[in-house]
Design an enzyme around this catalytic site. Sequence first.
Site, PDB file in Angstrom:
ATOM      1  N   SER A   1       1.517 -22.843 -13.048  1.00  0.00           N
ATOM      2  CA  SER A   1       2.262 -23.688 -12.102  1.00  0.00           C
ATOM      3  C   SER A   1       3.296 -22.849 -11.376  1.00  0.00           C
ATOM      4  O   SER A   1       3.902 -21.949 -11.979  1.00  0.00           O
ATOM      5  CB  SER A   1       2.959 -24.822 -12.848  1.00  0.00           C
ATOM      6  OG  SER A   1       3.920 -25.455 -12.030  1.00  0.00           O
TER       7      SER A   1
ATOM      8  N   TYR B   1       7.535 -27.916 -19.532  1.00  0.00           N
ATOM      9  CA  TYR B   1       6.272 -27.609 -18.849  1.00  0.00           C
ATOM     10  C   TYR B   1       6.359 -26.247 -18.170  1.00  0.00           C
ATOM     11  O   TYR B   1       5.489 -25.387 -18.330  1.00  0.00           O
ATOM     12  CB  TYR B   1       5.991 -28.713 -17.837  1.00  0.00           C
ATOM     13  CG  TYR B   1       4.727 -28.554 -17.033  1.00  0.00           C
ATOM     14  CD1 TYR B   1       3.520 -29.079 -17.498  1.00  0.00           C
ATOM     15  CD2 TYR B   1       4.734 -27.918 -15.796  1.00  0.00           C
ATOM     16  CE1 TYR B   1       2.357 -28.949 -16.748  1.00  0.00           C
ATOM     17  CE2 TYR B   1       3.581 -27.787 -15.043  1.00  0.00           C
ATOM     18  CZ  TYR B   1       2.392 -28.309 -15.525  1.00  0.00           C
ATOM     19  OH  TYR B   1       1.244 -28.186 -14.779  1.00  0.00           O
TER      20      TYR B   1
END
Length: 326
Positions: free
Chosen positions: A187, A213
């Site tokens: 990401s 995350y």
Amino acid sequence: MTTDRGLDRLLDRTVIPGYSRLGYALRRRAWPDDADPDALAGRQAVVTGAGRGLGEAAALGLARLGATVHLVVRDAERAAPAVERISAELERVGRTPDLRVGECDVADLTSVRDFAREFSRGLESSGRALDVIIHNAGVMPDVRTMSPDGHELTMATHVLGPVLMTELLLPVLGRSDVGARTIFVSSGGQYTQRLESDDLEFEKGRYRGSIAYARSKRLQVELAPVLARRWDPETAVYAMHPGWADTPGVVDALPAFHALAKPLLRSATAGADTTVWLASAAPQPPTGTFWHDRQQRPKSYVNGTKSSLQQLRKAWEWVCETLELV
């Protein structure tokens, strides 16, 4: 047409245009031709978290290139709609995909071991190799959540499970006659975080799902060259990030961001483009690298997120000890 490197770097560093549908559209104009339609014919590919979003888009892209695609999900029933959509899309253009569904909870290390054992047996009995693994399964819990093995869920899902799965599948990866490839879907959010090697499971401070995350995605990227050395020559290793894509996962985990940024979001197909490209590009891209929009990218842009050798060594030791790797 050649890529304007200055424009490309500007898009990448300004984030909003680079990660959006605009960045994808501008860069795509300069890309070379896509892979041959049969570039992956006869090849075997695994995609985790393939029931929707980026995983489904990657599975579609691989199947479009002729691969037998194993959609790996926690519950086989959850993959049925994706299988129907992929099949309908390819049959519309006169192709019949070869899609298989496998069950595995990537955050559950026992489930990973069971899946790898049965999957390897199936390939060995047919005399086939595994050519591509795409580690796409992802989670972003609101509160600190533990995996079945007692590990923080984002680290279990994004790092521990994928590393263990690849370790166990190395024998069948090593049989690929075209050079196997392992791809971690990371990401762009990892750029905001440093490697917290002293608190990898987020036990200190106020837990925030989006931060956890991003931290786990940072570790994926940092480990790519480590794993490339460990897994050579059985498989090349890549990390990539998809930019901002309009997927069900974004809707579920970041509803406010989705509502605000929706006009800028890429399609899932655009988000998965680099994943499919890394799986099929010839010649094979250099292993141990990080990619976005078919270009190799820096792991960090500011000194505060750069990792020292000591931090990386400590994080890797934690992974090895947790998974009992030797």
